[in-house]
Design a protein around this motif. Structure first.
Motif, PDB file in Angstrom:
ATOM      1  N   UNK A 125       0.844  -1.197   0.000  1.00 33.36           N
ATOM      2  CA  UNK A 125       0.000   0.000   0.000  1.00 33.36           C
ATOM      3  C   UNK A 125       0.880   1.247   0.000  1.00 33.36           C
ATOM      4  N   UNK A 126       0.568   2.186  -0.905  1.00 30.54           N
ATOM      5  CA  UNK A 126       1.333   3.429  -0.949  1.00 30.54           C
ATOM      6  C   UNK A 126       0.461   4.544  -1.497  1.00 30.54           C
ATOM      7  N   UNK A 127       0.924   5.785  -1.262  1.00 33.25           N
ATOM      8  CA  UNK A 127       0.217   6.960  -1.755  1.00 33.25           C
ATOM      9  C   UNK A 127       0.856   7.459  -3.043  1.00 33.25           C
ATOM     10  N   UNK A 128       0.019   7.823  -4.009  1.00 31.84           N
ATOM     11  CA  UNK A 128       0.509   8.400  -5.250  1.00 31.84           C
ATOM     12  C   UNK A 128      -0.331   9.629  -5.585  1.00 31.84           C
TER      13      UNK A 128
ATOM     14  N   UNK B  59       5.315  15.906 -11.036  1.00 33.24           N
ATOM     15  CA  UNK B  59       6.658  15.486 -10.605  1.00 33.24           C
ATOM     16  C   UNK B  59       7.082  16.203  -9.329  1.00 33.24           C
ATOM     17  N   UNK B  60       6.762  17.491  -9.249  1.00 31.33           N
ATOM     18  CA  UNK B  60       7.119  18.254  -8.054  1.00 31.33           C
ATOM     19  C   UNK B  60       6.375  17.728  -6.829  1.00 31.33           C
TER      20      UNK B  60
ATOM     21  N   UNK C  56       6.399  14.391  -1.777  1.00 25.86           N
ATOM     22  CA  UNK C  56       5.846  13.244  -1.051  1.00 25.86           C
ATOM     23  C   UNK C  56       6.941  12.243  -0.710  1.00 25.86           C
ATOM     24  N   UNK C  57       7.798  11.932  -1.670  1.00 25.24           N
ATOM     25  CA  UNK C  57       8.854  10.941  -1.444  1.00 25.24           C
ATOM     26  C   UNK C  57       9.905  11.436  -0.457  1.00 25.24           C
ATOM     27  N   UNK C  58      10.082  12.750  -0.363  1.00 22.78           N
ATOM     28  CA  UNK C  58      11.057  13.295   0.583  1.00 22.78           C
ATOM     29  C   UNK C  58      10.499  13.375   2.001  1.00 22.78           C
TER      30      UNK C  58
ATOM     31  N   UNK D   6      18.092  10.861 -12.482  1.00 20.77           N
ATOM     32  CA  UNK D   6      16.805  11.433 -12.071  1.00 20.77           C
ATOM     33  C   UNK D   6      16.369  10.894 -10.710  1.00 20.77           C
ATOM     34  N   UNK D   7      17.284  10.980  -9.739  1.00 21.10           N
ATOM     35  CA  UNK D   7      17.014  10.476  -8.391  1.00 21.10           C
ATOM     36  C   UNK D   7      17.952  11.166  -7.409  1.00 21.10           C
ATOM     37  N   UNK D   8      17.735  10.884  -6.107  1.00 23.54           N
ATOM     38  CA  UNK D   8      18.650  11.395  -5.094  1.00 23.54           C
ATOM     39  C   UNK D   8      20.028  10.781  -5.288  1.00 23.54           C
TER      40      UNK D   8
END
Length: 322
Positions: free
Chosen positions: A237-240, A265-266, A271-273, A291-293
C-alpha cells in the motif's frame, strides 16, 4: 656672354624651397606611419600582457579552488574512514553482545528457576517476588549499547550528508553537471513559457508564463491541497498523486501535458522526501542523469573527479603560460 638655354637653367630659390617642403612632408608622412605601426605594436603587447595577467589570475583562482576542494575531500575521506571503523567495531560488538545476550538469557532462566524453587520452599511469596524483580532489573540490556552505536553512526552519516549539501550549494550550479543540488518542492519553470507561446503572442506569453508558474508554485506549497490517493500494488500500500484531481485535470486541459507533468513530478518529489506536511523547499543532493537522489558515495566520487579536472586544467594553463 651668351645666355644658356632652358635645359641648363639653374633651379630658382622657389623650386629649391618647394623640393625641400616636399621632402619634409614625405619624411613626416613616413614618420607618422612608423609611429602608427609602433603604437599598434604596443597595443598588441599591452593586450597580450592583460590576457597573460588574466590567465595568471585564473590559475591562482583555480589553485585556490583546488586547495579548498582538496581540503574538503580530505575531511570527507577522514570522516568516512572513521565511520567505517566505527561500523566495523559495531559489527564486532554485535557478535560479542549476541553471545553475551544468550548467556544472559540462560542466567535469567537459571535465576528465575532458583527463585521459584526457593519460593516453593519458604512459602514467602512476597519477599521472593521482590527479590526476583530486583534481580531482573539489575541485568544489563544488551540491545541498549547497540542502539546507541547505531544512533551515533546515523548522526555521522547525517553530518556528512549536510556537509556535502553545504559544499555543493557553495559551488554555483552550472549546466551539464551529473551531481548537483536540486531544491525539492521548487517547481520546474521550463515548460511554462513554451506552453504559453503556443496560445499567446510573445510579450503576453512571457507575462502569462510567470503568473502561471507562481500560481502553481503557491498551490504546491499549500498544505491544504492534497491531490493524493492510496493504492495497493502487489500487496504493498502506498500513496501516489491522484491524476484525476480536478485542479490537475484543468491544468492539463488548459496548458498541456508538459506543464501538468512538471506539477505532478514536483508533488511526487515532495511526497517521497517526506516533506508533504510542511511543504517547504529543501536542498537535496541529486543525480540529474539518473533522475534520483544522489548517494553520499557518488557525491564524494564526483567531488574527487572535479578536483582532478581542476588540477589537469591548472597544469595545462601553466604549461601554456611558460
Amino acid at each position: 656672354m651668351a645666355e644658356t638655354g632652358d635645359g641648363s637653367r639653374l633651379p630658382s630659390p622657389l623650386d629649391v624651397l618647394t623640393s625641400d617642403v616636399h621632402s619634409r612632408l614625405e619624411f613626416h608622412k613616413y614618420a607618422y606611419i612608423d609611429c602608427v605601426g609602433i603604437k599598434n605594436a604596443l597595443d598588441c603587447v599591452i593586450e597580450e600582457k592583460v590576457k597573460l595577467q588574466q590567465e595568471q589570475n585564473a590559475i591562482v583562482q583555480l589553485a585556490a579552488e583546488k586547495d579548498g576542494l582538496t581540503k574538503k575531500n580530505e575531511e570527507l575521506v577522514a570522516e568516512i574512514k572513521s565511520l567505517k571503523e566505527k561500523l566495523q567495531a559495531n559489527e564486532s560488538s554485535n557478535l560479542l553482545q549476541g553471545s553475551g545476550f544468550q548467556q544472559s538469557q540462560s542466567g535469567r532462566q537459571a535465576q528465575t528457576g532458583s527463585m521459584q524453587k526457593r519460593k516453593r520452599q519458604s512459602g514467602d511469596e512476597d519477599a521472593d517476588e521482590h527479590e526476583l524483580m530486583e534481580g531482573l532489573s539489575g541485568m544489563d540490556n544488551p540491545d541498549q549499547g547497540l542502539s546507541t552505536e547505531h544512533e551515533g553512526a546515523r548522526r555521522e552519516i547525517s553530518d556528512i550528508h549536510s556537509t556535502l549539501i553545504k559544499g555543493f550549494i557553495d559551488i554555483s550550479n552550472t549546466g551539464g553537471r551529473n551531481i548537483a543540488i536540486k531544491y525539492i518542492g521548487q517547481l520546474d519553470d521550463r515548460p511554462f513559457l513554451p506552453a504559453c507561446l503556443k496560445k499567446l503572442p510573445p510579450k503576453e506569453a512571457q507575462k502569462k508564463s510567470s503568473e502561471l508558474y507562481h500560481f502553481w508554485q503557491e498551490q504546491i506549497m499549500n498544505p491544504e491541497w492534497n491531490p493524493f490517493n492510496t493504492v495497493t500494488v502487489e500487496g504493498i500500500t502506498k500513496e501516489i498523486v491522484d491524476v484525476s484531481d480536478e485542479k490537475l485535470q484543468e491544468l492539463c486541459a488548459a496548458w498541456g501535458e508538459e506543464v501538468y507533468k512538471a506539477v505532478v513530478n514536483c508533488l511526487t518529489e515532495i511526497h517521497e522526501s517526506g516533506n508533504l506536511r510542511d511543504r517547504t523547499i529543501v536542498p537535496e543532493l541529486w543525480n540529474f542523469k539518473g533522475k534520483r537522489k544522489a548517494t553520499i558515495s557518488e557525491s564524494i566520487e564526483y567531488v574527487c573527479s572535479q578536483v582532478k579536472r581542476l588540477s589537469d586544467t591548472k597544469n595545462r594553463r601553466t604549461r601554456r603560460a611558460r
